[in-house]
Design a protein around this motif. Structure first.
Motif, mmCIF file in Angstrom:
data_model
loop_
_atom_site.group_PDB
_atom_site.id
_atom_site.type_symbol
_atom_site.label_atom_id
_atom_site.label_comp_id
_atom_site.label_asym_id
_atom_site.label_seq_id
_atom_site.Cartn_x
_atom_site.Cartn_y
_atom_site.Cartn_z
ATOM 1 N N TYR A 228 5.741 -1.264 76.724
ATOM 2 C CA TYR A 228 5.016 -0.182 76.044
ATOM 3 C C TYR A 228 4.402 0.784 77.051
ATOM 4 N N LYS A 229 3.715 0.258 78.046
ATOM 5 C CA LYS A 229 3.049 1.100 79.039
ATOM 6 C C LYS A 229 4.048 1.902 79.873
ATOM 7 N N ASN A 230 5.137 1.285 80.270
ATOM 8 C CA ASN A 230 6.122 1.943 81.136
ATOM 9 C C ASN A 230 7.033 2.899 80.378
ATOM 10 N N GLY A 231 7.273 2.614 79.099
ATOM 11 C CA GLY A 231 8.242 3.415 78.362
ATOM 12 C C GLY A 231 7.672 4.330 77.313
ATOM 13 N N GLY A 232 6.382 4.172 77.027
ATOM 14 C CA GLY A 232 5.787 5.019 76.007
ATOM 15 C C GLY A 232 6.267 4.710 74.598
ATOM 16 N N ILE A 233 6.852 3.548 74.420
ATOM 17 C CA ILE A 233 7.323 3.124 73.104
ATOM 18 C C ILE A 233 6.129 2.493 72.391
ATOM 19 N N PRO A 234 5.850 2.887 71.165
ATOM 20 C CA PRO A 234 4.705 2.305 70.469
ATOM 21 C C PRO A 234 4.745 0.769 70.456
ATOM 22 N N ARG A 235 3.591 0.170 70.689
ATOM 23 C CA ARG A 235 3.511 -1.294 70.733
ATOM 24 C C ARG A 235 4.016 -1.918 69.438
ATOM 25 N N SER A 236 3.673 -1.307 68.320
ATOM 26 C CA SER A 236 4.103 -1.852 67.033
ATOM 27 C C SER A 236 5.623 -1.813 66.894
ATOM 28 N N THR A 237 6.238 -0.762 67.415
ATOM 29 C CA THR A 237 7.701 -0.660 67.365
ATOM 30 C C THR A 237 8.340 -1.760 68.190
ATOM 31 N N ILE A 238 7.813 -2.006 69.371
ATOM 32 C CA ILE A 238 8.343 -3.073 70.220
ATOM 33 C C ILE A 238 8.177 -4.420 69.526
ATOM 34 N N GLN B 220 15.528 3.916 74.273
ATOM 35 C CA GLN B 220 14.265 4.003 75.014
ATOM 36 C C GLN B 220 13.950 2.682 75.713
ATOM 37 N N ILE B 221 14.190 1.584 75.029
ATOM 38 C CA ILE B 221 13.943 0.272 75.632
ATOM 39 C C ILE B 221 14.873 0.060 76.816
ATOM 40 N N ALA B 222 16.164 0.335 76.625
ATOM 41 C CA ALA B 222 17.135 0.158 77.706
ATOM 42 C C ALA B 222 16.796 1.043 78.901
ATOM 43 N N ALA B 223 16.466 2.289 78.642
ATOM 44 C CA ALA B 223 16.123 3.209 79.731
ATOM 45 C C ALA B 223 14.898 2.716 80.494
ATOM 46 N N THR B 224 13.910 2.225 79.782
ATOM 47 C CA THR B 224 12.701 1.711 80.428
ATOM 48 C C THR B 224 13.019 0.487 81.282
ATOM 49 N N LEU B 225 13.984 -0.304 80.836
ATOM 50 C CA LEU B 225 14.387 -1.493 81.588
ATOM 51 C C LEU B 225 15.399 -1.165 82.692
#
Length: 77
Positions: free
Chosen positions: A26-36, A54-59
């Motif tokens: 969440y912190k690194n990717g800006g993806i809402p915590r609830s979505t994750i 977004q998850i893949a890009a963050t990883l």
């Protein structure tokens, strides 16, 4: 296994491989915590491709790498 379950398990596996938490994602990717959280738990009937991207890009992986896992070989409807 349903697609949403496979996506959740894949995210969990990738996080474990990188010793990351959902919070760090969440912190690194800006993806809402609830979505994750609901993605990992497989609580939705669908998962947006944009969310997976977004998850893949963050990883640091491509969508191809994300889906290149035996989890996605025998999915149910």
């Amino acid at each position: 296994m349903k697609l949403t379950e496979a996506v959740g398990k894949r995210v969990e596996k990738l996080l474990a491989e990188r010793n990351m938490t959902q919070y760090q994602l969440y912190k690194n990717g800006g993806i809402p915590r609830s979505t994750i959280s609901v993605t990992v738990d497989g609580k939705y009937k669908t998962v947006k491709l944009d969310t997976i991207y977004q998850i893949a890009a963050t990883l640091g992986i491509s969508l191809k790498e994300f889906f290149d896992d035996p989890l996605f070989d025998n999915l149910e409807d």
